[in-house]
Design a protein around this motif. Structure first.
Motif, PDB file in Angstrom:
ATOM      1  N   HIS A  90      51.934 -10.794  -7.257  1.00 41.39           N
ATOM      2  CA  HIS A  90      51.321 -11.979  -6.627  1.00 41.39           C
ATOM      3  C   HIS A  90      51.128 -11.734  -5.128  1.00 41.39           C
ATOM      4  CE1 HIS A  90      50.582 -16.245  -5.796  1.00 41.39           C
ATOM      5  NE2 HIS A  90      51.354 -16.057  -4.740  1.00 41.39           N
ATOM      6  N   ARG A 135      47.571 -11.367  -3.007  1.00 39.93           N
ATOM      7  CA  ARG A 135      47.251 -12.126  -1.797  1.00 39.93           C
ATOM      8  C   ARG A 135      47.040 -11.207  -0.589  1.00 39.93           C
ATOM      9  NH1 ARG A 135      45.117 -16.848  -3.250  1.00 39.93           N
ATOM     10  NH2 ARG A 135      46.469 -17.985  -4.685  1.00 39.93           N
ATOM     11  N   THR A 142      52.563 -11.873   2.239  1.00 39.13           N
ATOM     12  CA  THR A 142      51.253 -12.500   2.151  1.00 39.13           C
ATOM     13  C   THR A 142      51.179 -13.644   1.162  1.00 39.13           C
ATOM     14  OG1 THR A 142      50.770 -10.740   0.614  1.00 39.13           O
ATOM     15  CG2 THR A 142      49.931 -10.485   2.850  1.00 39.13           C
ATOM     16  N   GLY A 143      51.954 -13.549   0.100  1.00 33.14           N
ATOM     17  CA  GLY A 143      51.788 -14.530  -0.980  1.00 33.14           C
ATOM     18  C   GLY A 143      52.892 -15.545  -1.065  1.00 33.14           C
ATOM     19  N   GLY A 144      53.879 -15.440  -0.203  1.00 30.64           N
ATOM     20  CA  GLY A 144      54.960 -16.421  -0.207  1.00 30.64           C
ATOM     21  C   GLY A 144      55.999 -16.234  -1.292  1.00 30.64           C
ATOM     22  N   ALA A 145      55.841 -15.199  -2.127  1.00 25.86           N
ATOM     23  CA  ALA A 145      56.851 -14.938  -3.170  1.00 25.86           C
ATOM     24  C   ALA A 145      57.939 -14.065  -2.557  1.00 25.86           C
ATOM     25  CB  ALA A 145      56.219 -14.259  -4.381  1.00 25.86           C
TER      26      ALA A 145
END
Lengths: 515, 515
Positions: A84, A88, A384-387
């Motif tokens: 993920h 992103r 980048t994707g917050g995960a």
């Protein structure tokens, strides 16, 4: 040769020569084939989140994809969160996910699951190798999709396609279509906006944040009076001597305020900036309602050439961009308490040339980020994707891609625990990574978010879910348990001494900073 | 009250009072609501694979679901592998997955993903709460689906449904339809088969492996001459004084041989046994081709009553089942090398009454498994879905559900690293778990599988992917780093002494067995 051999050959001829792996029984023929190709570098992760995050870090620095080797649906699932983030970041990655032999799927064996359904949300391209004879075509498709569309390709390899006979053949690299620039109309529209006298923000992401592209953007800004902003990206070539640019702030209120004055936003590399999360009464979009957005293209676009065309369209080719001034030498040695702020200053003073910063510091990284423009030029890789759980894997991949650059990982403790197993891969591959763990024993960002929703007194359950103490984690023990040397700092002096030692040696070292 | 409060209330009134959690920003209103309900026990996992595996272990022992709290698509993704195992164990679990506010999804913010696509492969039921006013209905549906169909329910909770106003109302437990028995025709067919004089296997799984159901199956077997087999299941009530039953072997060749002589197979709790993996030239189904299968129903069936009906249909109610004899006291203290075999004997000699065995020993557990029928009765929880990384989380959930039973976790090292963060939750909740790590520094099962595909000499890449050495993991350091006391055994004497100490104390302890 079998299908698995063919797959290795197609990857290698296209320059894909690193495979981050955690195999299982259904991939044994692929493992055997990889074992016949010593020119492929196979790197084991002790959990698939390490595998996929390392592939992301590798591609961000190598500018080409690595392969991953994942075991069926559950193995892919374990790697999805970092895929993920890769999605992103517009990072090229080629996942090879083993599956049961085609005829075995109907029996719904214990490890059977709907791999396509799992893959699609985190992949730009998903394909299945039906037979050994389809291996070349599908692998080439996966490669081209990954490179030309800058994204995650997930290729499902049934065991019988891996073990089935394949025809030997002469392989050549597949042709990848060149990335196109933004259209002349769009570029003229952007040029007109820049000459309109209105307040213009130029918001950059992805490859527009590389040194050369930034130079051009800096000329455009200097000539037009537009202001430059960056969005979280795969890699930002940052620091002294590079073009000055402000990040769009993470907190929604600050972001809205920073962008409030603009009438036009020209976006390159990504769409218009949006809030990470929705909050009651707050906007989802960060640009003011009346602001006009001109989007010049995403990761699939040739951003450097687009900027060059725009620069020449407004006649800014000889403008002088505003560059960051080197102020590192002027920083004083921090004293006093060990805090994110003093850590930021101690690190900024000591930044070696040409380092790679992997940044999963979350709430603790702000101080260093503010000093970053004035320090030695470096690569900055962000979440980048917050995960969460990308930091350690990202450092693994970046260090593998660039063995001559020092990797400095800024790691929040809560996020670091997600993929703590990656420390072992740092050790096994003897990677030149200094990991700084900001040990605040809490999910500090969430404690802030609780206050945002009006809760200031935390009860039993909130404390249970937002504190990381009782017991405290001991990062030095965990690191040593995985073969990484480590030291604990409780004062800024201790921290600075440990950092000096870590920077002057090669190989992995972890500093547990008790902030 | 808001939607999140209502959700907590509906869970609690239906007896769901444990929530394994790892929240994020989009779940802050749910966290705040949980904080207003001290009767809900919130248990933090430092990674979502711990959260979901613990929910599985809890439900296996509590016979009711726990809730999980997961953060958007990536949080769910991290928990999917153990949800896969829960699905294969037919374990009831209720996932609450936060999502962006409904109106925010269109902006494709960094953490947005297709949560339904991720959830479906590992869930029996997937639903979305559209507004706060729908919370009760959707939560009740999720609960009923989870309990009556024995499976994973995944409920997506957008932030605005959590923070939106909900009407207070009197809540009562929702009615769950009772499980039906197998049809009279099927039962008569099975009875006729048992009286036919043919060779019959009765293959049990799930709730058919609980003590009472096994008693009835034992009577049927005693009266008819049928043979009893078990498949990997959520929970097998095993040991001395319980009905003797053979597991269907894991290796395909052994399984085929064990079942070769049967003309009829009566399956309860699961379908016909199938091979975990396909191998060239080996069958996918384990029963012989001419064997007739009579399937009396899966986990949704009332297996105990079905067995009772079958038992009375063949007039076996007063038959005497063959029970395992207690031989634990006859076992001699092992001497010599520290091996899976000597560990198995040392543990078997010392088995306390009424323990829970969580079994992710993979290649190292066979010796103990062979002695298990003769030792103190115990619960055996196995790896049902083949997705490794369940052991430590399973022990967490089982120990929480049954604080008065000693939990003994048999843990392979490679699998243990997948969710090693779960040791911290053992420590925080002071769970009574003895973890035995079989440290063989390799993915031993895969080395066997490589030999199965004809590779006997491992090159650089095969060793890179199948060995866990260089550096060796130090489990004692990792455990202490997460607050769990630990000791290392290099001889069987050391192992036995550590085990004696661990069994005589309460609380978590880890033994690193250097086999």
């Amino acid at each position: 040769m079998n299908g698995a051999d063919k797959l290795c050959d197609v990857l290698l001829v296209n320059g894909v020569d690193v495979c981050f792996a955690n195999p299982g029984t259904s991939e044994m023929h692929f493992v055997a084939a990889l074992d016949r190709k010593p020119e492929m570098r196979c790197v084991l992760g002790l959990f698939e989140g390490v595998v996929t995050g390392a592939a992301d870090g590798y591609a961000r620095m190598a500018d080409k994809p690595a392969a991953t080797l994942l075991h069926l649906g559950p193995g892919l699932a374990n790697g999805l969160a970092n895929l993920h983030n890769a999605r992103r970041a517009d990072t090229p990655v080629i996942n090879v996910v083993g599956d049961h032999a085609t005829y075995h799927v109907q029996y719904d064996a214990p490890l059977t699951s709907d791999i396509e359904s799992l893959a699609r949300p985190m992949s730009q391209w998903v394909g299945r190798v039906e037979t050994a004879s389809a291996v070349r075509r599908v692998t080439e498709e996966a490669y081209v999709a990954s490179v030309s569309r800058r994204g995650v390709s997930t290729m499902i390899l049934p065991a019988d396609a891996a073990w089935g006979d394949a025809e030997p053949e002469d392989l050549t690299p597949v042709e990848v279509p060149a990335a196109a620039t933004s259209s002349p109309e769009k570029i003229r529209e952007a040029a007109a906006a820049l000459k309109s006298g209105k307040r213009v923000a130029i918001i950059l992401a992805g490859k527009a944040l590389r040194k050369e592209a930034l130079e051009i953007a800096g000329k455009i800004a200097a000539a037009s009076g537009a202001e430059l902003f960056s969005q979280q990206s795969d890699r930002h070539e940052r620091g002294a001597g590079r073009v000055a640019i402000r990040p769009v702030p993470y907190p929604v209120g600050m972001a809205v305020a920073a962008l409030a004055e603009f009438e036009i936003a020209i976006c390159l590399g990504k769409g218009v900036p949006v809030a990470f999360f929705a909050y009651p009464g707050m906007p989802s979009q960060l640009l003011p309602a009346q602001c006009k957005a001109i989007e010049l293209g995403g990761a699939e676009t040739n951003l450097l050439e687009t900027l060059e065309l725009l620069c020449s369209e407004i006649g800014a080719s000889s403008a002088k961009p505003a560059l960051n001034r080197l102020t590192q030498g002027e920083l004083e040695e921090p004293t006093g308490d060990l805090t994110p702020d003093s850590i930021g200053r101690a690190l900024a003073r000591r930044m070696p040339e040409n380092a790679i910063i992997c940044d999963e510091a979350i709430t603790s990284g702000r101080a260093f980020g503010q000093l970053a423009p004035g320090i030695q030029p470096h690569d900055h890789l962000s979440l980048t994707g917050g995960a969460i759980g990308i930091g350690i894997p990202l450092s693994v991949g970046a260090a593998l891609a660039r063995p001559d650059q020092k990797v400095i990982l800024l790691q929040a403790d809560g996020s670091g625990m997600y993929t703590v197993q990656g420390l072992w891969t740092q050790a096994r591959e003897n990677l030149d990574v200094v990991t700084i763990v900001y040990s605040n024993r809490s999910y500090a960002i969430l404690q802030g978010e609780m206050r945002n929703v009006g809760v200031n007194q935390f009860g039993k359950n909130a404390r249970a879910m937002l504190d990381l103490d009782r017991p405290d984690l001991d990062w030095c023990l965990m690191a040593r348990g995985m073969g990484v040397e480590a030291g604990r700092a409780t004062t800024i002096d201790e921290f600075s001494r440990l950092l000096d030692a870590a920077l002057s040696n090669k190989g992995p070292f972890l500093i547990e900073a008790m902030i």
